[in-house]
Structure formats: C-alpha cells, structure tokens
Scaffold this active site. Structure first.
Site, PDB file in Angstrom:
ATOM      1  N   GLY A  19     -10.149 -23.313  -6.982  1.00  0.00           N
ATOM      2  CA  GLY A  19      -9.459 -24.496  -7.496  1.00  0.00           C
ATOM      3  C   GLY A  19     -10.216 -25.779  -7.201  1.00  0.00           C
ATOM      4  N   THR A  45     -12.069 -17.892  -0.916  1.00  0.00           N
ATOM      5  CA  THR A  45     -11.638 -16.508  -0.704  1.00  0.00           C
ATOM      6  C   THR A  45     -12.089 -15.607  -1.837  1.00  0.00           C
ATOM      7  OG1 THR A  45      -9.689 -17.276   0.508  1.00  0.00           O
ATOM      8  CG2 THR A  45      -9.594 -15.049  -0.398  1.00  0.00           C
ATOM      9  N   CYS A  46     -11.880 -16.033  -3.073  1.00  0.00           N
ATOM     10  CA  CYS A  46     -12.133 -15.179  -4.232  1.00  0.00           C
ATOM     11  C   CYS A  46     -13.557 -14.644  -4.227  1.00  0.00           C
ATOM     12  CB  CYS A  46     -11.846 -15.961  -5.516  1.00  0.00           C
ATOM     13  SG  CYS A  46     -12.265 -15.052  -6.997  1.00  0.00           S
ATOM     14  N   CYS A  51     -11.360 -11.428  -4.531  1.00  0.00           N
ATOM     15  CA  CYS A  51     -11.503 -10.768  -5.831  1.00  0.00           C
ATOM     16  C   CYS A  51     -12.871 -10.137  -6.066  1.00  0.00           C
ATOM     17  CB  CYS A  51     -11.273 -11.771  -6.964  1.00  0.00           C
ATOM     18  SG  CYS A  51     -10.121 -13.076  -6.595  1.00  0.00           S
ATOM     19  N   LYS A  54     -13.881  -7.291  -3.575  1.00  0.00           N
ATOM     20  CA  LYS A  54     -12.870  -6.238  -3.780  1.00  0.00           C
ATOM     21  C   LYS A  54     -13.169  -5.439  -5.049  1.00  0.00           C
ATOM     22  CE  LYS A  54      -9.790  -6.882  -6.371  1.00  0.00           C
ATOM     23  NZ  LYS A  54      -8.616  -7.673  -6.113  1.00  0.00           N
ATOM     24  N   TYR A 185      -0.301  -6.405  -2.922  1.00  0.00           N
ATOM     25  CA  TYR A 185      -1.568  -6.302  -3.645  1.00  0.00           C
ATOM     26  C   TYR A 185      -2.706  -5.760  -2.758  1.00  0.00           C
ATOM     27  CZ  TYR A 185      -0.463  -9.456  -7.649  1.00  0.00           C
ATOM     28  OH  TYR A 185       0.033 -10.043  -8.776  1.00  0.00           O
ATOM     29  N   ILE A 186      -2.917  -6.437  -1.617  1.00  0.00           N
ATOM     30  CA  ILE A 186      -4.104  -6.106  -0.821  1.00  0.00           C
ATOM     31  C   ILE A 186      -3.973  -4.710  -0.231  1.00  0.00           C
ATOM     32  CG2 ILE A 186      -5.460  -6.781   1.217  1.00  0.00           C
ATOM     33  CD1 ILE A 186      -4.914  -9.680   0.560  1.00  0.00           C
ATOM     34  N   GLU A 189      -4.616  -2.040  -2.965  1.00  0.00           N
ATOM     35  CA  GLU A 189      -6.014  -2.067  -3.417  1.00  0.00           C
ATOM     36  C   GLU A 189      -6.933  -1.451  -2.359  1.00  0.00           C
ATOM     37  OE1 GLU A 189      -6.798  -6.111  -4.620  1.00  0.00           O
ATOM     38  OE2 GLU A 189      -5.898  -5.781  -6.592  1.00  0.00           O
ATOM     39  N   GLY A 269       0.319 -10.314   3.975  1.00  0.00           N
ATOM     40  CA  GLY A 269       0.561 -11.588   3.320  1.00  0.00           C
ATOM     41  C   GLY A 269      -0.387 -12.680   3.791  1.00  0.00           C
ATOM     42  N   HIS A 444      -8.214   3.995 -32.859  1.00  0.00           N
ATOM     43  CA  HIS A 444      -8.145   5.407 -32.500  1.00  0.00           C
ATOM     44  C   HIS A 444      -9.530   5.959 -32.226  1.00  0.00           C
ATOM     45  CE1 HIS A 444      -6.219   9.301 -32.341  1.00  0.00           C
ATOM     46  NE2 HIS A 444      -7.158   9.783 -33.135  1.00  0.00           N
ATOM     47  N   GLU A 449      -3.940   2.183 -28.093  1.00  0.00           N
ATOM     48  CA  GLU A 449      -3.218   2.211 -29.372  1.00  0.00           C
ATOM     49  C   GLU A 449      -1.730   2.507 -29.167  1.00  0.00           C
ATOM     50  OE1 GLU A 449      -4.316   5.413 -32.134  1.00  0.00           O
ATOM     51  OE2 GLU A 449      -5.189   6.500 -30.450  1.00  0.00           O
TER      52      GLU A 449
HETATM   53  P1  NDP Z   1       1.703  -9.648  -0.478  1.00  0.00           P
HETATM   54  O1  NDP Z   1       2.659 -10.747  -0.263  1.00  0.00           O
HETATM   55  O2  NDP Z   1       1.422  -9.161  -1.844  1.00  0.00           O
HETATM   56  O3  NDP Z   1       2.174  -8.395   0.374  1.00  0.00           O
HETATM   57  C1  NDP Z   1       2.455  -8.496   1.748  1.00  0.00           C
HETATM   58  C2  NDP Z   1       3.017  -7.187   2.216  1.00  0.00           C
HETATM   59  O4  NDP Z   1       3.179  -7.221   3.632  1.00  0.00           O
HETATM   60  C3  NDP Z   1       4.391  -6.905   1.609  1.00  0.00           C
HETATM   61  O5  NDP Z   1       4.466  -5.550   1.264  1.00  0.00           O
HETATM   62  C4  NDP Z   1       5.343  -7.231   2.758  1.00  0.00           C
HETATM   63  O6  NDP Z   1       6.509  -6.463   2.755  1.00  0.00           O
HETATM   64  C5  NDP Z   1       4.503  -6.827   3.951  1.00  0.00           C
HETATM   65  N1  NDP Z   1       4.919  -7.523   5.168  1.00  0.00           N
HETATM   66  C6  NDP Z   1       5.183  -8.833   5.317  1.00  0.00           C
HETATM   67  N2  NDP Z   1       5.553  -9.106   6.582  1.00  0.00           N
HETATM   68  C7  NDP Z   1       5.524  -7.928   7.258  1.00  0.00           C
HETATM   69  C8  NDP Z   1       5.836  -7.543   8.587  1.00  0.00           C
HETATM   70  N3  NDP Z   1       6.249  -8.430   9.488  1.00  0.00           N
HETATM   71  N4  NDP Z   1       5.712  -6.233   8.918  1.00  0.00           N
HETATM   72  C9  NDP Z   1       5.316  -5.334   7.992  1.00  0.00           C
HETATM   73  N5  NDP Z   1       5.018  -5.638   6.717  1.00  0.00           N
HETATM   74  C10 NDP Z   1       5.118  -6.912   6.350  1.00  0.00           C
HETATM   75  O7  NDP Z   1       0.391 -10.118   0.298  1.00  0.00           O
HETATM   76  P2  NDP Z   1      -1.085  -9.550   0.319  1.00  0.00           P
HETATM   77  O8  NDP Z   1      -1.562  -9.851   1.695  1.00  0.00           O
HETATM   78  O9  NDP Z   1      -1.152  -8.161  -0.170  1.00  0.00           O
HETATM   79  O10 NDP Z   1      -1.831 -10.475  -0.729  1.00  0.00           O
HETATM   80  C11 NDP Z   1      -1.674 -11.894  -0.703  1.00  0.00           C
HETATM   81  C12 NDP Z   1      -1.684 -12.460  -2.082  1.00  0.00           C
HETATM   82  O11 NDP Z   1      -2.995 -12.467  -2.571  1.00  0.00           O
HETATM   83  C13 NDP Z   1      -0.891 -11.643  -3.104  1.00  0.00           C
HETATM   84  O12 NDP Z   1       0.464 -11.974  -3.120  1.00  0.00           O
HETATM   85  C14 NDP Z   1      -1.566 -11.995  -4.383  1.00  0.00           C
HETATM   86  O13 NDP Z   1      -0.957 -13.141  -4.912  1.00  0.00           O
HETATM   87  C15 NDP Z   1      -2.987 -12.282  -3.966  1.00  0.00           C
HETATM   88  N6  NDP Z   1      -3.863 -11.152  -4.348  1.00  0.00           N
HETATM   89  C16 NDP Z   1      -4.055 -10.902  -5.667  1.00  0.00           C
HETATM   90  C17 NDP Z   1      -4.841  -9.853  -6.063  1.00  0.00           C
HETATM   91  C18 NDP Z   1      -5.028  -9.556  -7.503  1.00  0.00           C
HETATM   92  O14 NDP Z   1      -4.785 -10.430  -8.320  1.00  0.00           O
HETATM   93  N7  NDP Z   1      -5.421  -8.351  -7.880  1.00  0.00           N
HETATM   94  C19 NDP Z   1      -5.510  -8.984  -5.087  1.00  0.00           C
HETATM   95  C20 NDP Z   1      -5.219  -9.336  -3.737  1.00  0.00           C
HETATM   96  C21 NDP Z   1      -4.429 -10.386  -3.393  1.00  0.00           C
HETATM   97  P3  NDP Z   1       7.758  -6.814   1.772  1.00  0.00           P
HETATM   98  O15 NDP Z   1       7.319  -6.361   0.415  1.00  0.00           O
HETATM   99  O16 NDP Z   1       8.853  -5.987   2.329  1.00  0.00           O
HETATM  100  O17 NDP Z   1       7.993  -8.278   1.898  1.00  0.00           O
END
Ligand code: NDP
Length: 460
Positions: A19, A45-46, A51, A54, A185-186, A189, A269, A444, A449
């Site tokens: 950004g 980060t990206c 990204c 990854k 997501y992370i 992946e 997260g 096709h 499709e």
């Molecule tokens: P996310 O918010 O997607 O996922 C975080 C995960 O951690 C959730 O499953 C959450 O559980 C869990 N969690 C949170 N707190 C705890 C805790 N205290 N104990 C155990 N589990 C916990 O974050 P990510 O780190 O995976 O990715 C960050 C952001 O980066 C994404 O939201 C996305 O926007 C971006 N990203 C995008 C990608 C893409 O476009 N392909 C690739 C990678 C990242 P719960 O679901 O229960 O809340």
C-alpha cells in the site's frame, strides 16, 4: 499538486509495503514531493514474508502431486523424487532480493525520496527518523501510515518456541514433522505446503471446521480434500504447552494428546503494526480490533495523518491495500470525490491444496440477505485425473438471488481456483444474472465450463 514550501514533503509515507509503495509512486506521479521511510525490507509482508514466497513454496509443494500424476500418462521417473529444502529456500531468497531491487528502482524512478530509517510521528506534520546515523526530523503536509500487520501469537507455556510466518520461510533445516496452529488462511496454506513438500503435517484448530467465514460447503470440501492428501487435522483442540526435548518439540494438546514435531507454526492471526509509531501521543485511538479508524478520505482523527491497508478495517489483502492506495491518491492528489471501495465483491484465493477461489456471498450469508436463493453446485473428478489416478475432486458453486436472478456468490475448490475465479469476479462485480452465465458459451474441455453449464439448482 502544488508544492507547499512550508513543509519538506507533500506526502511522507511510513512503510514500504504494497500500500505504501503504491501510494508513494502514484502521488509522486502527480508532481507531489514524496518520501518513504522503511527500516526492514522493501515490498513489505507480501513480497518478503507473505504472498510471494508463499506462492513459490506452494508451487514447490504441487510438484509432489505432479510426479505422482505423471505415471498414468506414461512418464517414468528414473528414481524416486527427493526434495532439497536449501535449494528452494535460497532460490526464493534470491528472487526476493531481485524484487527488493525492483521496488527500490521503482521508487527512485518515480522521484520518491527513500529513508532507510525507523519513523515516528511526533506532531501532525512532523516525523522523526532514526537509524545508525542518528535522528533527524522532517515535515510533511500529509503523513500516510502504511505499516501493515504483524503476526500475533497467543501466550501459553512454550509459545516462544513457535515460529510465525515471518520466520517459517527461512528455516535452517527442513522440518520432517510440522505442526501448524490455527484454521485461517496461513494455517491451511502452510499445512498444504509442508505436507506437499513431504513433512508429516498436523493442523491444530480450536473450532470444528477450518476457514471460518467461508462458505460452509467449501469449508467441508476443503477439509476432506486436505485430509485425503495426508494433512492430519485435529479439531476442537488447542496447544496446552510446548517443550523442547532432545532437539524435538513435544506439543501437548488440550485434548491430552501429545505430538512430537520439528517445528510449530503459530498462524493465529495478525495485528495492526502500530507500536512505536507515536500515534498515541497525537491522541489517535485504535478501535476494539486494534485498527485505526479512518473516514472515507482515509483520514484518521488527525486529518493530516492518513492510514490504509492492514492498519485499517477491511480484508487484510494486498490488492485491497493497493486499491485503497490508488483511491487515496485520487482523493488527496487528484482532488476527486471519494468513491467508496466495494468491499462486498472482493475476490480472494486461499492457496491451500487444492486451492480455494471465492467471490461474493457464501450460501449462508445469501440465505440471510435474500428471501429465496438458488444454489447451483457440482463436484467432480477433473478430466486429468481419469488417467492420473488421483482421487482429488473439484467443487464449483453459484449462489443466485432468485428474485433478481443476479449471481451473488461464486465459489470453487480445485486446481488453479484463484486463476479461474478472477474472471468470474468481474461478472459478479458487474451484477450479471444467471441467465448471462447460461448464455455464455463454455470452453471445452475445461473444468471452468461448469460455471456456465450448471442448469438445475441443487437446492433453494
Ligand atoms: P486468520 O485470521 O485468517 O486466522 C487466524 C486463525 O487463528 C483462526 O483460525 C483463529 O481461530 C485462530 N486463533 C486465533 N486466536 C487463537 C488462539 N488464541 N488460540 C488458537 N487459535 C487461535 O489469520 P492468519 O494468521 O491465517 O492470516 C492473517 C490474514 O492474512 C488473513 O486473515 C488474510 O486476510 C491474510 N492472508 C491472506 C492470504 C491470501 O490472500 N491467500 C494468505 C495468507 C494470509 P477462529 O477461526 O476460531 O477465530
């Protein structure tokens, strides 16, 4: 924009991520005097720990399946394929260095002044810059905060033994046994990546299904496919403690189970990266999620201080930060009237294996929003797998508002879902109807499709 000699710069950007760099370049192209401060790596980060590496690792992991698939087409590999982690890691590092150089040349070419320093805001128009050479202050009419996000890890005994996505790309040795905590997501992946590269892989998630917020059927289908590929999924579980024992990590789960692994990734997260920015001194308050509230002009509570990307509410996605940067420059440097971004039809891909591509509403969200919907769905084994012998399946799904016939959601799980859903996203963004999809001639033989040949609703 006319240069205001009262300040050193018209725009000072803190953070050279997706950004920040886009905003700096676009603003400089209008003739504005622009500077960027970055003390870590160009591209944010990206480019460095997100990204780009990854996706490179995801490509690497896909070869595993490709080698298996090739035999049914007559290919015989001379000897079993082996994987060399240092080759992948070091080639990735070289590519990222190349991209860092491109970012630097892009900024310099655009006439942006680059400060290799840590920046802190000290008043609405002043930033102090600190590096090994000392501290200087510069002034700017507008200051853009673009410092992105930072991984967040919950505290538990041994949580300091976990890796975050900032470190996992550069491990010294390949983890033969890999564990990831999280279900977002992370997590999915990296579980797919290390599973594909050959690690015994465990994913630990506190909920009962991965990828909260995605279409329920997509989530269930993805879980099944990831499990089929060999990822060990542990639901309704968390990490109770981690201990290092003789070079390995003993991970005790809240379920009582203990796993011995070589690396643990916490994918729990990310939080807005606001520490040390100085905004508290200016009275700028964060919202309950730790994000910076901004108005439709991307102005914080202090109007000369702007913010975008992962620092503000909205999806934490590179293309969102880029779109916000361009809009911000339109508003502040081209003096255009703000046209809010359409956050409802932002497509996204998750590069788990198989990939997910999605745009618009999930079936569940559409049911809440519209009185009646039509759901078209199909799942099948792609033609390629008739000979490969792979049991991988593909899911495609369209969600239609029955009253208007508008396609309000499209979802896919399968090979190259991100590549495919980008085109579908144009149709969904444009508000096209199911009839428009039906009148589109298919290509096709492709899996894609199916998106224009599904005729009978699976349910209402
Ligand atoms: P996310 O918010 O997607 O996922 C975080 C995960 O951690 C959730 O499953 C959450 O559980 C869990 N969690 C949170 N707190 C705890 C805790 N205290 N104990 C155990 N589990 C916990 O974050 P990510 O780190 O995976 O990715 C960050 C952001 O980066 C994404 O939201 C996305 O926007 C971006 N990203 C995008 C990608 C893409 O476009 N392909 C690739 C990678 C990242 P719960 O679901 O229960 O809340």
């Amino acid at each position: 924009m006319s240069a205001d000699a009262a300040y050193d710069f018209d725009l000072f950007v803190i953070g050279a991520g997706s950004g920040g760099v886009r905003a700096a370049r676009m603003a400089a192209a209008t003739g504005a005097r622009v500077a960027v401060a970055e003390d870590r790596y160009l591209g944010g980060t990206c480019v460095n720990v997100g990204c780009v590496p990854k996706k490179l690792y995801s490509y690497a992991a896909h070869f595993h399946d490709s080698f298996d698939d090739a035999a049914g087409f007559g290919w015989q590999l001379a000897s079993p394929a082996t994987f060399d982690w240092p080759t992948l890691r070091d080639n990735k590092t070289s590519e990222i260095k190349r991209l860092n150089g491109i970012y630097q040349r892009m900024l310099e070419g655009a006439g942006v002044t680059l400060f290799n320093a840590r920046a802190r805001v000290v008043d609405p128009h002043t930033v102090t810059l600190t590096n090994a050479d000392g501290e200087v202050s510069v002034s700017a009419e507008k200051i853009l905060l673009a410092t992105g996000g930072w991984p967040w890890v919950p505290e538990f005994p041994g949580s300091d033994l976990t890796l975050t996505s900032n470190q996992v790309f550069d491990l010294d040795s390949f983890p033969e046994r890999f564990l990831v905590l999280g279900g977002g997501y992370i997590a999915v992946e990296f579980a797919s990546i290390f599973n594909g590269l050959g690690s015994e892989t465990h994913l630990i998630y506190r909920g009962d299904l991965l990828l909260k917020g995605f279409d329920q059927e997509v989530r269930e289908f993805t879980c099944d496919e990831m499990a089929k590929k060999g990822v060990n999924l542990h639901f309704s579980a968390n990490i109770a403690r981690i201990e290092r024992k003789e070079g390995a990590l003993q991970v005790e789960l809240t379920t009582g189970e203990t796993l011995e692994v070589d690396a643990v990734l916490a994918a729990t997260g990310r939080k807005a990266n606001t520490s040390g920015l100085g905004i508290d001194v200016l009275g700028i308050e964060l919202n309950s999620e730790g994000k910076l509230p901004v108005n439709e002009r991307y102005e914080t509570q202090v109007p000369s201080i702007l913010a975008l990307g992962d620092l503000i509410a909205g999806p934490e996605l590179t293309p969102v930060a880029l779109a916000e940067a361009m809009q911000l420059v339109d508003i502040h440097f081209h003096k255009k009237t703000p046209r809010p971004l359409d956050y409802d039809t932002i497509p996204t891909a998750v590069f788990c294996h198989p990939n997910i591509g999605t745009v618009g509403l999930s079936e569940e969200a559409a049911r809440e929003k519209f009185s009646k919907i039509r759901v078209y769905r199909t799942d099948f084994r792609a033609m390629k797998h008739t000979l490969s012998g792979s049991q991988e399946r593909m899911l495609m799904k369209l969600i239609v508002d029955d009253a208007s016939d508008v396609v309000v959601g499209a979802h896919m799980v399968g090979e190259e879902a991100g590549e495919l859903i980008q085109g579908i996203a144009i149709a969904v963004r444009a508000g096209l109807t199911k009839e428009d999809f039906d009148r589109t001639v298919g290509i096709h033989p492709t899996g894609a499709e199916e998106f224009v040949t599904m005729r009978t609703p699976a349910r209402y």
